[in-house]
Design a protein around this motif. Structure first.
Motif, PDB file in Angstrom:
ATOM      1  N   ILE A  91       0.842  -1.201   0.000  1.00  0.00           N
ATOM      2  CA  ILE A  91       0.000   0.000   0.000  1.00  0.00           C
ATOM      3  C   ILE A  91       0.873   1.246   0.000  1.00  0.00           C
ATOM      4  O   ILE A  91       0.641   2.209  -0.734  1.00  0.00           O
ATOM      5  CB  ILE A  91      -0.934   0.009   1.229  1.00  0.00           C
ATOM      6  CG1 ILE A  91      -2.004  -1.061   1.085  1.00  0.00           C
ATOM      7  CG2 ILE A  91      -1.593   1.368   1.396  1.00  0.00           C
ATOM      8  CD1 ILE A  91      -2.973  -1.110   2.235  1.00  0.00           C
ATOM      9  N   ALA A 120       2.481   1.660  -3.445  1.00  0.00           N
ATOM     10  CA  ALA A 120       1.519   2.151  -4.433  1.00  0.00           C
ATOM     11  C   ALA A 120       1.271   3.650  -4.271  1.00  0.00           C
ATOM     12  O   ALA A 120       1.154   4.383  -5.257  1.00  0.00           O
ATOM     13  CB  ALA A 120       0.203   1.381  -4.326  1.00  0.00           C
ATOM     14  N   ILE A 156      -1.382  -2.234  -6.902  1.00  0.00           N
ATOM     15  CA  ILE A 156      -2.708  -2.297  -6.296  1.00  0.00           C
ATOM     16  C   ILE A 156      -3.392  -3.632  -6.598  1.00  0.00           C
ATOM     17  O   ILE A 156      -4.078  -4.212  -5.756  1.00  0.00           O
ATOM     18  CB  ILE A 156      -3.572  -1.117  -6.765  1.00  0.00           C
ATOM     19  CG1 ILE A 156      -3.092   0.173  -6.102  1.00  0.00           C
ATOM     20  CG2 ILE A 156      -5.042  -1.335  -6.438  1.00  0.00           C
ATOM     21  CD1 ILE A 156      -3.210   0.176  -4.596  1.00  0.00           C
ATOM     22  N   GLU A 211      -4.804  -6.055  -3.768  1.00  0.00           N
ATOM     23  CA  GLU A 211      -6.186  -6.546  -3.749  1.00  0.00           C
ATOM     24  C   GLU A 211      -6.233  -8.071  -3.715  1.00  0.00           C
ATOM     25  O   GLU A 211      -7.097  -8.656  -3.049  1.00  0.00           O
ATOM     26  CB  GLU A 211      -6.932  -6.011  -4.976  1.00  0.00           C
ATOM     27  CG  GLU A 211      -7.198  -4.506  -4.907  1.00  0.00           C
ATOM     28  CD  GLU A 211      -7.748  -3.947  -6.204  1.00  0.00           C
ATOM     29  OE1 GLU A 211      -8.438  -2.904  -6.146  1.00  0.00           O
ATOM     30  OE2 GLU A 211      -7.493  -4.533  -7.281  1.00  0.00           O
ATOM     31  N   VAL A 248      -7.574   1.333  -0.136  1.00  0.00           N
ATOM     32  CA  VAL A 248      -7.227   0.637  -1.379  1.00  0.00           C
ATOM     33  C   VAL A 248      -8.180   1.067  -2.493  1.00  0.00           C
ATOM     34  O   VAL A 248      -7.762   1.319  -3.627  1.00  0.00           O
ATOM     35  CB  VAL A 248      -7.277  -0.889  -1.182  1.00  0.00           C
ATOM     36  CG1 VAL A 248      -6.996  -1.619  -2.492  1.00  0.00           C
ATOM     37  CG2 VAL A 248      -6.268  -1.319  -0.123  1.00  0.00           C
ATOM     38  N   ARG A 300      -7.324   2.924  -6.033  1.00  0.00           N
ATOM     39  CA  ARG A 300      -7.821   2.424  -7.304  1.00  0.00           C
ATOM     40  C   ARG A 300      -8.587   3.511  -8.058  1.00  0.00           C
ATOM     41  O   ARG A 300      -8.438   3.682  -9.271  1.00  0.00           O
ATOM     42  CB  ARG A 300      -8.709   1.207  -7.054  1.00  0.00           C
ATOM     43  CG  ARG A 300      -9.486   0.708  -8.267  1.00  0.00           C
ATOM     44  CD  ARG A 300      -8.577   0.278  -9.396  1.00  0.00           C
ATOM     45  NE  ARG A 300      -7.807  -0.917  -9.052  1.00  0.00           N
ATOM     46  CZ  ARG A 300      -6.807  -1.370  -9.800  1.00  0.00           C
ATOM     47  NH1 ARG A 300      -6.441  -0.711 -10.896  1.00  0.00           N
ATOM     48  NH2 ARG A 300      -6.143  -2.454  -9.452  1.00  0.00           N
TER      49      ARG A 300
END
Length: 809
Positions: A750, A753, A769, A773, A791, A795
């Motif tokens: 995380i 990202a 990501i 996921e 998250v 996205r």
């Protein structure tokens, strides 16, 4: 007196301000009682067994019962005449005045805090200047929240005030203004009409009339009700084709397994607790029933000042009472239309809230503060006893408490020096319970014995309720072209509970299921393919990759009283060798150097790990060549040694070179300490990183943490490219310690990202990501979106960016 009354009251006020030192007070009570016990009785208790436990409990009870000091302790904890946790009208009024002063100065946030504390102390049926004090406090808090734009919270407080006093004009007026802000104009008109009919002053009637005229002009051209944008609740049911059974194994006793194969990410079990309690550090921030964070419009127990709740629903489930009790619905119908009168009836109804089971807090209430002083385990034991007492009341049948729970207690494994403490706490608990149940539950040797075993049972079987907290923060270093937040995910231990079935899942340092919590409900999900009749095992905390085997074995022995023989502890793991190791100072050698651990060679290709003189575990070595990564760092272990020979601390497991551990440790401590102080000096921080990497093994957790710290320093200084580089290095090490799809990797990804997206590395961020996921779905299924909303935010940021650039995702 045990503690002087005024000193205790100050201590209580400090506790309610979340700085109460409950532990020192509990220890003070315990140590004082311990000193009274004669040595002969102490020795008998230390040597007691399950068979002689009733004898030692009876002896201690007989010794303590007549002592004035013991009576004083019990009186201080339970006597409602001197109870420190009772409601206090004068305290509530003082806090109300302080709130009013803050409101008049425009400090609405501080005003809300004072009004909330006043609500904690305010008795429910006290009148102040012709108005109910609690209703007035709710409206004062509602007014403050309205000023801050907290409309939903303000709305709920208005309803609470109206439920207490239906003819409270100010409450109806404030509710009407909130409905107007929410564009619920029809409801707003009804509210203001009720406010107008109940208002007694001419000036206020005129003001309400003016507002009504404006609203009535709006209604024909405006939407009656603002559309709701609430999200759909996530559903995730237990797999209907999977059954799990309690089975016995030779090494671990009872455990859970399934007669069929179970696919990864399958939800196999959900359960609400038999009894639960909020952890003491979270008492001021989390709901005492559901354990979620309390909102700004929190509610309090109607009968004492200890608990705090997020809603009336949680309050009712915990106490069996409601905080807003409407005793007289006395609005005159002469000034209200039928529609408006029906509107009033809907508002003041209790919405059907009912207690679903035995109230957990009811027996602790009334003002006695034993629950604020005694350890959490003891209070949780009291809640279990209360549930059993209720079963007995309903059925009329008395049963053995420990037998009815059907869980192991392992009293024989309790260290002798801890048994006296268990005896004393059990006796104190029985007296506390007796103060509520009177003759139904007496402090007899049978109940004390059962309480001792119950405390042992809780220590072994209780589960920590852990919530995932995501702290999002706006970082000024992020690219202005795209609005991205960085996120720090942490696990917070918010409560402790006993789950009848959940407690039967055994531990493994290499678990194949993951347990997590939504509110107080336990969920168990598989994280890999589990063949039929394979034990379903979760982690009690220690895991391969998170701790070395020495630390795992020590923690499990201390906390749960067993020696772990799981798959992660019965064979040598790469992470056990490198996680806390040093690197060999021979530049041509990749070997590891262990600290404080002696490896002793045994028969059958096995090795014994010893810390000092203590045996920690037996590691069964894999066959030569089966794990190349282990051979690369510890080739010496695969050589044929004489049985009984040892590899001492400080020796390289590849080339046998000696390392000066004292010197290396001193240099390592200095470099690690300096790195934490050098956030503004990249060059010096990088020097510290180089020193750490020259001393610790390249795959040690210390190096991973150092790389992560350097990434943070680069990010704070605006150099996100290098931050990403070091973040990746940290993740690569963790992948070696755990495995690439471990949840710990998901949390670190995380962060990666966020960094990638902040400098518009959109393709890389999208790939990261996707991996996040996949990991989160494996561990949390459909609940991942609820547990990790950030998250979805990342996205969406990626999709927005691609849309703005007109790029197909």
């Amino acid at each position: 007196m045990l503690i002087y009354r005024e000193e205790k009251r100050r201590a209580l006020n400090s506790y309610l301000g979340h700085v109460y030192d409950w532990k020192s007070t509990a220890l003070f009570v315990m140590e004082r009682l311990k000193l009274l016990v004669p040595d002969e009785l102490k020795q008998a208790i230390a040597g007691s067994t399950c068979e002689t436990l009733s004898v030692t409990c009876a002896a201690l009870l007989e010794f303590l019962r007549p002592l004035p000091e013991f009576k004083e302790v019990i009186s201080e904890l339970t006597d409602l005449e001197i109870a420190l946790c009772r409601k206090n009208e004068s305290r509530a009024l003082d806090l109300k005045l302080q709130g009013n002063e803050c409101f008049s100065k425009g400090d609405f946030k501080q005003a809300i805090s004072f009004y909330s504390q006043a609500l904690r102390y305010a008795p429910l049926n006290i009148e102040c200047k012709g108005l109910n004090l609690v209703a007035t406090l709710y409206i004062n808090r509602a007014s403050s929240m309205h000023k801050l734009g907290l409309l939903e919270e303000c709305f709920r407080d208005c309803n609470r005030a109206i439920a207490i006093k239906p003819n409270y004009a100010k409450a109806w007026y404030r509710r009407g203004k909130v409905n107007e802000s929410l564009q619920k104009y029809k409801d707003a008109i009804c509210d203001l009409e009720v406010g107008l009919s109940t208002e007694t002053t001419t000036s206020s009637k005129k003001s309400i009339n003016q507002d009504l005229e404006i609203l009535r002009m709006r209604v024909p051209s405006a939407s009656m009700v603002k559309p709701s944008d609430d999200g759909v609740e996530v559903k995730d049911a237990v797999a209907s084709d999977v059954s799990i059974l309690c089975v016995a194994s030779p090494t671990k006793g009872r455990g859970m397994a399934s007669p069929s194969d179970i696919q990864p990410a399958t939800l196999i079990h959900t359960e609400d607790p038999l009894a639960a309690i909020v952890s003491k550090p979270c008492r001021g921030t989390h709901c005492h029933f559901c354990f979620n964070r309390v909102p700004i419009d929190s509610v309090f127990c109607p009968s004492c000042v200890i608990p705090i709740y997020c809603s009336e629903n949680c309050l009712v489930q915990s106490t069996g009472e409601i905080s807003c009790s409407n005793s007289s619905y006395s609005l005159s119908r002469c000034n209200l239309s039928q529609d408006v009168f029906n509107h009033v009836a809907d508002v003041i109804s209790d919405n059907g809230i009912r207690c679903k089971g035995v109230p957990e807090h009811k027996h602790e209430c009334g003002g006695a503060h034993w629950t604020a002083v005694l350890p959490t385990d003891v209070v949780l034991a009291g809640r279990i006893v209360a549930k059993e007492m209720e079963k007995k009341r309903l059925s009329g049948v008395s049963s053995n408490l420990i037998d009815s729970l059907d869980l192991l207690h392992h009293y024989e494994l309790v260290p002798p020096n801890e048994r006296l403490e268990l005896h004393i706490y059990a006796i104190v608990l029985c007296y506390c319970m007796d103060s509520y149940y009177k003759l139904d539950f007496q402090s007899t040797e049978v109940n004390v014995t059962q309480s001792v075993l119950l405390l042992c049972l809780i220590k072994i079987n209780s589960m920590a309720i852990v919530h995932i907290s995501s702290t999002d923060s706006q970082d000024s270093i992020l690219s202005p072209s795209i609005n991205v937040k960085t996120s720090c995910v942490e696990q917070v231990r918010v409560g402790q509970a006993i789950y009848s079935t959940g407690s039967l899942f055994n531990h493994s340092c290499k678990p194949n299921v993951n347990s997590y919590f939504l509110s107080r409900t336990l969920f168990v999900r598989t994280t890999e393919l589990v063949p039929s009749w394979t034990p379903l095992e979760l982690s009690y905390g220690p895991q391969v990759g998170g701790m070395d085997i020495v630390e795992r074995q020590r923690l499990l022995k201390e906390q749960y009283m067993f020696k772990c023989e799981c798959s992660g502890c019965s064979s040598l793991n790469f992470s056990d060798l490198v996680i806390n190791s040093f690197s060999c100072q021979n530049s041509r050698c990749n070997g590891v150097v262990l600290e404080n651990i002696t490896l002793k060679i045994l028969e059958d290709n096995s090795v014994q790990a010893l810390v000092g003189a203590s045996l920690v575990s037996i590691l069964l070595l894999p066959a030569s060549g089966s794990d190349k990564s282990i051979e690369e760092v510890a080739h010496k272990l695969f050589q044929k040694f004489k049985i009984g020979s040892c590899i001492n601390p400080g020796c390289c497991l590849n080339c046998n070179a000696k390392l000066d551990l004292d010197s290396v440790n001193a240099n390592l401590s200095e470099a690690t300490l300096n790195m934490t102080r050098l956030a503004d000096s990249l060059d010096r921080a990088l020097d510290c990183l180089a020193k750490i990497k020259s001393m610790r093994h390249q795959h040690s957790k210390t190096v991973a943490q150092a790389e992560d710290s350097i990434a943070e320093i680069f990010a704070k200084n605006g150099d996100l490219e290098h931050a990403i580089e070091h973040c990746k290095m940290s993740i690569q090490i963790l992948e070696k310690l755990y495995h690439p799809n471990h949840i710990a990797i998901g949390h670190e990804l995380i962060k990666l990202a966020s960094l990638q997206l902040s400098i518009c590395h959109v393709a890389s961020a999208s790939d990261t990501i996707k991996r996040v996921e996949a990991i989160f779905s494996l561990y949390y299924g459909a609940h991942a979106a609820k547990l990790f909303p950030y998250v979805n935010t990342l996205r969406q940021q990626i999709l927005d960016y691609l849309t703005s650039c007109r790029i197909s995702p």
